[in-house]
Scaffold this motif. Structure first.
Motif, PDB file in Angstrom:
ATOM      1  N   ARG A   1       0.770  -1.230   0.045  1.00 42.46           N
ATOM      2  CA  ARG A   1      -0.220  -0.129  -0.095  1.00 42.46           C
ATOM      3  C   ARG A   1       0.838   1.122   0.082  1.00 42.46           C
ATOM      4  O   ARG A   1       0.570   2.359  -0.814  1.00 42.46           O
ATOM      5  CB  ARG A   1      -0.786  -0.020   1.304  1.00 42.46           C
TER       6      ARG A   1
ATOM      7  N   HIS B   1       2.655   1.912  -3.350  1.00 39.64           N
ATOM      8  CA  HIS B   1       1.562   2.372  -4.401  1.00 39.64           C
ATOM      9  C   HIS B   1       1.838   4.042  -4.283  1.00 39.64           C
ATOM     10  O   HIS B   1       1.747   4.871  -5.208  1.00 39.64           O
ATOM     11  CB  HIS B   1       0.437   2.067  -4.028  1.00 39.64           C
ATOM     12  N   ALA B   2       1.687   4.307  -2.979  1.00 34.62           N
ATOM     13  CA  ALA B   2       1.392   5.801  -2.739  1.00 34.62           C
ATOM     14  C   ALA B   2       2.902   6.425  -2.978  1.00 34.62           C
ATOM     15  O   ALA B   2       2.956   7.795  -3.516  1.00 34.62           O
ATOM     16  CB  ALA B   2       1.380   6.142  -0.950  1.00 34.62           C
TER      17      ALA B   2
ATOM     18  N   LEU C   1       5.043   5.587  -5.248  1.00 38.23           N
ATOM     19  CA  LEU C   1       5.200   5.788  -6.692  1.00 38.23           C
ATOM     20  C   LEU C   1       4.255   6.661  -7.216  1.00 38.23           C
ATOM     21  O   LEU C   1       4.945   7.757  -8.079  1.00 38.23           O
ATOM     22  CB  LEU C   1       4.752   4.395  -7.419  1.00 38.23           C
ATOM     23  N   THR C   2       2.968   7.138  -6.698  1.00 39.47           N
ATOM     24  CA  THR C   2       2.213   8.028  -7.149  1.00 39.47           C
ATOM     25  C   THR C   2       2.808   9.612  -6.932  1.00 39.47           C
ATOM     26  O   THR C   2       2.741  10.511  -7.521  1.00 39.47           O
ATOM     27  CB  THR C   2       1.009   7.665  -6.502  1.00 39.47           C
ATOM     28  N   ALA C   3       3.561   9.470  -5.782  1.00 41.51           N
ATOM     29  CA  ALA C   3       4.075  10.746  -5.126  1.00 41.51           C
ATOM     30  C   ALA C   3       5.314  11.273  -5.980  1.00 41.51           C
ATOM     31  O   ALA C   3       6.015  12.104  -6.139  1.00 41.51           O
ATOM     32  CB  ALA C   3       4.302  10.882  -3.815  1.00 41.51           C
ATOM     33  N   GLY C   4       5.865  10.176  -6.714  1.00 46.10           N
ATOM     34  CA  GLY C   4       7.409  10.121  -7.342  1.00 46.10           C
ATOM     35  C   GLY C   4       8.581  10.060  -6.320  1.00 46.10           C
ATOM     36  O   GLY C   4       9.351  10.593  -6.595  1.00 46.10           O
TER      37      GLY C   4
ATOM     38  N   THR D   1      11.201   5.193  -7.703  1.00 44.47           N
ATOM     39  CA  THR D   1      10.966   4.934  -9.289  1.00 44.47           C
ATOM     40  C   THR D   1      10.890   3.162  -9.053  1.00 44.47           C
ATOM     41  O   THR D   1      11.100   2.503  -8.301  1.00 44.47           O
ATOM     42  CB  THR D   1      12.018   5.120 -10.002  1.00 44.47           C
TER      43      THR D   1
ATOM     44  N   HIS E   1       5.985   0.240 -16.048  1.00 41.46           N
ATOM     45  CA  HIS E   1       4.396   0.030 -16.284  1.00 41.46           C
ATOM     46  C   HIS E   1       4.209  -1.361 -15.839  1.00 41.46           C
ATOM     47  O   HIS E   1       4.987  -2.321 -15.683  1.00 41.46           O
ATOM     48  CB  HIS E   1       3.968   0.524 -17.508  1.00 41.46           C
TER      49      HIS E   1
END
Length: 306
Positions: free
Chosen positions: A277, A280-281, A283-286, A289, A294
């Motif tokens: 969990r 995922h957060a 990666l979304t926030a950058g 990497t 993908h």
């Protein structure tokens, strides 16, 4: 710290874990042993443990489940345990041995006398009243079970997570996790779970986050430098895990998702699913990497510090 509330949390964690451990142990083997050290310092806990076994009378029949309770002064403990046995009408296959003496001096001998080696064995050692951790030989005696698990409770003040983890590894427990029970910024009590089975560790972590809150008791990850208090919840606040994952990645450079899930399970208070969990957060926030860039976040995906 509210001693009663912390004791309530310890009792619920122990009871819930025993409710899962006993069926699994007696399914695996015809004999199993539960060792309860420092029993005189917390007779309520010893009594609660025996009640779990007494309530599983259908499971115990046809099997042998032995409880060994060790303490300096065993009169009160012995009376309480005898009362539970009377209430349970002496469940067939369930035997209880109360041994007088210091846990470090007597537990290993008592386990040998009970024939506990090479059978499923769970040890509970709440050494907070003693003020010092159980001796290495005591922990090693529990590790002689097949399989073996140990729940150890220590004072948080002066607790060195990595040093104690290394000691448990040397004693025969390759997987170790710890959580501090606290009500405020002061050091609380550290509850440690040691095992050789990843499935057992996952089950213990599920138990940890499923217990009820008692009078403001919260968890603290011993590895969190910011000592953030975490509410007990099925979906715990991810802040400390986020910091620890980023710190770990800064140290190692990169790691697979499987390796990071294992890190969370064994090196933090969190579960493997919590790591997924948080990743995922991140990666979304950058903040990190991934390679490949993908697709599904599978176990072989490599995560690198951003």
């Amino acid at each position: 710290m509210t001693a009663d509330s912390v004791a309530d949390v310890k009792r619920e964690i122990l009871v819930r874990h025993l409710e899962a451990w006993a069926p699994a142990a007696l399914h695996r083997a015809r004999r199993a042993t539960y060792a309860h050290g420092y029993a005189d310092a917390g007779p309520d806990l010893a009594e609660a443990a025996l009640r779990v076994f007494a309530e599983q009378s259908d499971l115990v029949r046809g099997r042998e489940l032995t409880m060994v309770a060790v303490g300096e002064q065993t009169t009160e403990v012995g009376e309480r345990l005898a009362a539970v046995q009377r209430d349970a009408d002496a469940v067939a296959g369930l035997s209880v041995h109360t041994v007088a003496g210091g846990t470090d001096a007597s537990l290993a001998v008592a386990l040998t006398a009970a024939g506990a080696a090479r059978v499923p064995l769970l040890g509970f050692l709440d050494a907070t009243a003693a003020g010092v951790p159980p001796a290495a030989a005591t922990v090693a005696a529990i590790a002689a079970g097949r399989p073996a698990e140990a729940i150890i409770v220590l004072r948080a003040e002066g607790f060195a997570p990595e040093e104690y983890r290394a000691g448990l590894h040397a004693a025969g427990f390759p997987l170790v996790a710890a959580v501090e029970l606290a009500v405020d910024e002061r050091p609380g009590e550290v509850l440690i779970f040691a095992t050789a089975a990843g499935k057992s560790l996952e089950g213990f972590k599920d138990t940890l986050w499923a217990v009820d809150e008692y009078a403001g008791v919260r968890y603290r990850d011993p590895g969190d430098p910011e000592r953030h208090l975490i509410d007990i919840s099925l979906n715990p606040h991810p802040g400390p895990l986020r910091r620890e994952l980023l710190s770990h990645l800064a140290e190692v450079g990169e790691a697979t998702v499987t390796e990071l899930r294992t890190f969370a399970l064994t090196e933090t208070v969190y579960r493997a699913a919590d790591a997924t969990r948080v990743l995922h957060a991140l990666l979304t926030a950058g903040s990190v990497t991934r390679r490949p860039e993908h697709g599904r976040l599978g176990g072989d995906v490599v995560i690198a510090a951003g």
